[in-house]
Write an enzyme that holds these catalytic residues in place. Structure first.
Site, PDB file in Angstrom:
ATOM      1  N   ASP A  32     -12.191   2.871   2.695  1.00 58.59           N
ATOM      2  CA  ASP A  32     -11.296   3.463   3.308  1.00 58.59           C
ATOM      3  C   ASP A  32     -10.296   4.645   2.598  1.00 58.59           C
ATOM      4  O   ASP A  32      -9.253   4.547   2.448  1.00 58.59           O
ATOM      5  CB  ASP A  32     -10.065   2.624   3.990  1.00 58.59           C
ATOM      6  CG  ASP A  32     -10.827   1.287   4.736  1.00 58.59           C
ATOM      7  OD1 ASP A  32     -12.001   1.722   5.154  1.00 58.59           O
ATOM      8  OD2 ASP A  32     -10.420   0.337   4.546  1.00 58.59           O
ATOM      9  N   THR A  68       1.041  -1.226  -0.124  1.00 62.89           N
ATOM     10  CA  THR A  68      -0.066  -0.009   0.123  1.00 62.89           C
ATOM     11  C   THR A  68       0.899   1.255   0.067  1.00 62.89           C
ATOM     12  O   THR A  68       0.586   2.207  -0.649  1.00 62.89           O
ATOM     13  CB  THR A  68      -0.939  -0.017   1.258  1.00 62.89           C
ATOM     14  OG1 THR A  68      -1.704  -1.300   1.170  1.00 62.89           O
ATOM     15  CG2 THR A  68      -1.776   1.219   1.274  1.00 62.89           C
ATOM     16  N   GLN A 125      -5.957  -2.156  -2.483  1.00 66.85           N
ATOM     17  CA  GLN A 125      -5.478  -0.923  -2.050  1.00 66.85           C
ATOM     18  C   GLN A 125      -4.634  -0.191  -3.315  1.00 66.85           C
ATOM     19  O   GLN A 125      -3.548  -0.933  -3.884  1.00 66.85           O
ATOM     20  CB  GLN A 125      -4.153  -0.970  -1.098  1.00 66.85           C
ATOM     21  CG  GLN A 125      -5.278  -1.904   0.213  1.00 66.85           C
ATOM     22  CD  GLN A 125      -5.172  -3.269   0.293  1.00 66.85           C
ATOM     23  OE1 GLN A 125      -5.410  -3.731  -0.678  1.00 66.85           O
ATOM     24  NE2 GLN A 125      -4.696  -3.737   1.629  1.00 66.85           N
ATOM     25  N   ARG A 173     -14.342   3.705   9.657  1.00 64.91           N
ATOM     26  CA  ARG A 173     -14.224   2.625  10.722  1.00 64.91           C
ATOM     27  C   ARG A 173     -12.683   2.715  11.271  1.00 64.91           C
ATOM     28  O   ARG A 173     -11.891   3.241  10.650  1.00 64.91           O
ATOM     29  CB  ARG A 173     -14.454   1.342   9.890  1.00 64.91           C
ATOM     30  CG  ARG A 173     -13.668   1.169   8.681  1.00 64.91           C
ATOM     31  CD  ARG A 173     -13.748  -0.531   7.884  1.00 64.91           C
ATOM     32  NE  ARG A 173     -12.978  -0.427   6.688  1.00 64.91           N
ATOM     33  CZ  ARG A 173     -12.762  -1.884   6.264  1.00 64.91           C
ATOM     34  NH1 ARG A 173     -13.332  -2.799   6.964  1.00 64.91           N
ATOM     35  NH2 ARG A 173     -11.967  -1.680   5.265  1.00 64.91           N
ATOM     36  N   GLN A 209     -10.042   2.107  -3.669  1.00 67.68           N
ATOM     37  CA  GLN A 209      -9.645   1.503  -2.315  1.00 67.68           C
ATOM     38  C   GLN A 209      -8.390   2.630  -2.020  1.00 67.68           C
ATOM     39  O   GLN A 209      -7.227   2.243  -2.614  1.00 67.68           O
ATOM     40  CB  GLN A 209      -9.352   0.284  -1.848  1.00 67.68           C
ATOM     41  CG  GLN A 209      -9.305  -0.298  -0.654  1.00 67.68           C
ATOM     42  CD  GLN A 209      -9.138  -1.649  -0.255  1.00 67.68           C
ATOM     43  OE1 GLN A 209      -9.822  -2.447  -1.448  1.00 67.68           O
ATOM     44  NE2 GLN A 209      -8.750  -2.024   0.807  1.00 67.68           N
ATOM     45  N   ASP A 210      -8.394   3.265  -0.800  1.00 68.94           N
ATOM     46  CA  ASP A 210      -7.227   3.699  -0.253  1.00 68.94           C
ATOM     47  C   ASP A 210      -6.787   4.896  -1.271  1.00 68.94           C
ATOM     48  O   ASP A 210      -5.499   4.779  -1.434  1.00 68.94           O
ATOM     49  CB  ASP A 210      -6.129   2.891   0.033  1.00 68.94           C
ATOM     50  CG  ASP A 210      -6.352   1.988   1.082  1.00 68.94           C
ATOM     51  OD1 ASP A 210      -7.607   1.854   1.745  1.00 68.94           O
ATOM     52  OD2 ASP A 210      -5.299   1.082   1.629  1.00 68.94           O
ATOM     53  N   TRP A 224      -9.410   1.583  11.921  1.00 73.56           N
ATOM     54  CA  TRP A 224      -8.198   0.758  11.476  1.00 73.56           C
ATOM     55  C   TRP A 224      -7.096   0.469  12.787  1.00 73.56           C
ATOM     56  O   TRP A 224      -6.413  -0.584  12.747  1.00 73.56           O
ATOM     57  CB  TRP A 224      -7.391   1.886  10.389  1.00 73.56           C
ATOM     58  CG  TRP A 224      -6.230   1.090   9.852  1.00 73.56           C
ATOM     59  CD1 TRP A 224      -5.790  -0.269   9.741  1.00 73.56           C
ATOM     60  CD2 TRP A 224      -5.046   1.731   9.024  1.00 73.56           C
ATOM     61  NE1 TRP A 224      -4.818  -0.388   9.049  1.00 73.56           N
ATOM     62  CE2 TRP A 224      -4.249   0.698   8.748  1.00 73.56           C
ATOM     63  CE3 TRP A 224      -4.847   3.156   8.911  1.00 73.56           C
ATOM     64  CZ2 TRP A 224      -3.208   1.129   8.053  1.00 73.56           C
ATOM     65  CZ3 TRP A 224      -3.765   3.477   8.129  1.00 73.56           C
ATOM     66  CH2 TRP A 224      -2.824   2.489   7.770  1.00 73.56           C
TER      67      TRP A 224
END
Length: 517
Positions: free
Chosen positions: A355, A281, A311, A423, A333-334, A425
């Site tokens: 996220d 990531t 990610q 949320r 994502q990310d 992490w």
């Protein structure tokens, strides 16, 4: 951000050494002060037997030095294990760790330098150092390398570094100080930099143009040239209209760099690295910046890997006192990795699915447009995943006077796709939304569990005077760590003035900001 890695953004909670006077000294002063830390045995074991600090300041400075010395040892171990990499994935995760240890040493060295710095600065650098060590291990988990502790023993031996940094965070006894805004920006953005951000065409030191009309054809070539300049003043690179297909790294040595585009619709830097494609990531970022004082204006940062590759970061920032003004961050994502340090985003657009604003910086996003996109089948959308892992880290995500909405491709399927504000992490995850518009895509519960009851009692999630169809708190989660903020005094802790000490550095950038509510 790995979906099964995120562990446990914004009331400040620091361990205060109330029981001992800062000027107290006695034969056992070291043991008494160590007893106030999270890991007293580790604290005592690393001090010399005859060390007897005269005061708490001397004790802290020595503790910071010990942490740095141990980090240097861990860096040496990391280098020695290069030959143990058995696969390209292991080599990639190992390379992340080496870079992150080197960055950690820089942060720790600053905590006891002779140059003036505040306790808030020190807490920022310690927080970033701890985040770096966690990110190192995260890369191995991202790539599903299961036996990394055995193959790379420096990862487990570095535990004492982690504990020493956690002890230092607890010792620092830092509280936030109200600073402020000027002309719409935190005061660390000084007048000259505000003028650069607001100028129609800032004077450029270098020009990047795909058609060859500038000094360079790639952004990275211009950044490399900037790294060789003499002096450390503001250096401006104008990136002309065009789609630049490259991955850009702006390292620690490139300070006070500014990238100015021709507008987020016209200047685009794009890449496609992803965890699905074999990157960590951390290393998937299209643009990664760690050089202090970075500024970007009028640029789109994009990652085109798509949702199926999981990610895939468009921009990663670990740049202290960094500013992004009228930029766009596009991914799934990310998307936006607010990795560490103090950051400010103003009038930006952020797009993603899972996220898509994540990391462990102390960051304020102000007057931004946050868009959830259509995810893969069976996925939910989650706006934030904040990574505060220690209660003494001065980190978190504060989203102020912004809008949370659905993109055109998500709107037709809103009935089948749930969207959440965040949320946890990490265990002390901290996020607040202040005076934001929330459209109907936001699920009535508001927030999503990470894994069972993990972090639900220790996180800090807050909402203050939000409005719109998705803003009702009547059916929000009932977690111990969630609260509807009713006090302006509590909410103001997460504004630019307080949370990122913006009045001391933003005025120089020329980016407008609002210091308080």
């Amino acid at each position: 951000m790995a979906q099964n890695l995120h562990f446990p953004i914004l009331v400040i909670s620091f361990t205060i050494l109330l029981s001992i006077s800062p000027s107290f000294s006695a034969p056992n002063a070291k043991d008494l002060w160590c007893s106030q830390t999270p890991y007293p045995d580790v604290c005592k074991s690393f001090f010399k037997a005859k060390f007897n600090p005269k005061n708490l300041a001397e004790f802290k400075k020595t503790a910071f030095k010990i942490a740095m010395e141990r980090a240097l040892t861990a860096e040496t171990l990391t280098k020695r294990h290069a030959q143990k990499c058995r696969t390209p994935k292991e080599k990639g995760a190992w390379a992340d760790c080496l870079e992150l240890y080197q960055d950690t040493i820089l942060h720790l060295n600053r905590t006891f330098s002779d140059n003036y710095c505040s306790d808030f600065d020190i807490q920022t650098w310690l927080s970033s150092a701890l985040t770096n060590l966690e990110t190192c291990r995260a890369g191995f988990v991202d790539l599903n390398i299961k036996d990394y502790d055995v193959v790379f023993p420096f990862l487990s031996r570095s535990n004492n570094v982690t504990k020493l940094i956690r002890n230092s965070l607890a010792m620092n006894n830092c509280s936030e100080t109200e600073t402020g805004y000027h002309g719409g920006f935190p005061t660390w953005v000084k007048a000259g930099e505000r003028r650069l951000l607001q100028a129609a065409v800032p004077k450029a030191d270098l020009v990047v143009a795909l058609d060859g009309s500038g000094n360079y054809k790639t952004v990275q070539a211009a950044v490399d040239a900037a790294a060789k300049r003499k002096g450390s003043g503001r250096f401006v690179i104008h990136v002309k209209k065009g789609v630049y297909k490259e991955n850009v790294v702006i390292g620690n040595k490139v300070k006070n760099l500014m990238l100015v585009g021709d507008g987020l619709k016209y200047t685009i830097i794009t890449g496609s690295r992803s965890v699905g494609g074999g990157s960590t990531t951390f290393n998937s970022a299209t643009v990664a910046v760690t050089g202090e004082g970075f500024i970007a204006r009028g640029i789109t940062f994009r990652n085109t890997a798509g949702p199926e590759n999981h990610q895939a970061v468009a921009l990663r920032s670990g740049s202290d006192l960094s500013v992004f003004y009228r930029c766009s961050f596009e991914g799934y994502q990310d998307t936006l990795y607010v990795h560490s340090q103090r950051q400010f985003y103003r009038e930006c657009y952020i797009y993603g699915t899972v996220d898509f604003i994540f990391g462990n910086a102390a960051v304020v996003l102000q007057n931004c447009m946050i868009y959830a996109r259509k995810p893969m089948s069976g996925q939910q959308c989650v706006v934030t995943a904040q990574g505060r892992s220690d209660p003494n880290q001065n980190t978190g995500i504060s989203i102020h006077n912004s809008r949370v909405m659905a993109t055109a491709d998500l709107q037709p399927v809103l009935s089948s796709v749930r969207t959440y504000l965040g949320r946890p992490w990490r265990e002390y995850s901290r996020t607040v939304y202040l005076q934001c518009f929330m459209d109907s895509l936001v699920n009535p519960a508001g927030w999503l569990e990470w894994s069972g009851d993990f972090a639900l009692n220790t996180l800090y999630y807050g909402e203050f005077k939000n409005f719109g169809p998705g803003s009702s708190t009547a059916k929000r989660v009932k977690w111990k760590g969630y609260r509807v903020i009713t006090s302006a005094a509590e909410a103001s802790k997460f504004t630019v003035g307080s949370f990122i000490a913006g009045k001391s550095w933003l005025p120089a950038t020329g980016v407008p900001f609002t210091a308080g509510l």
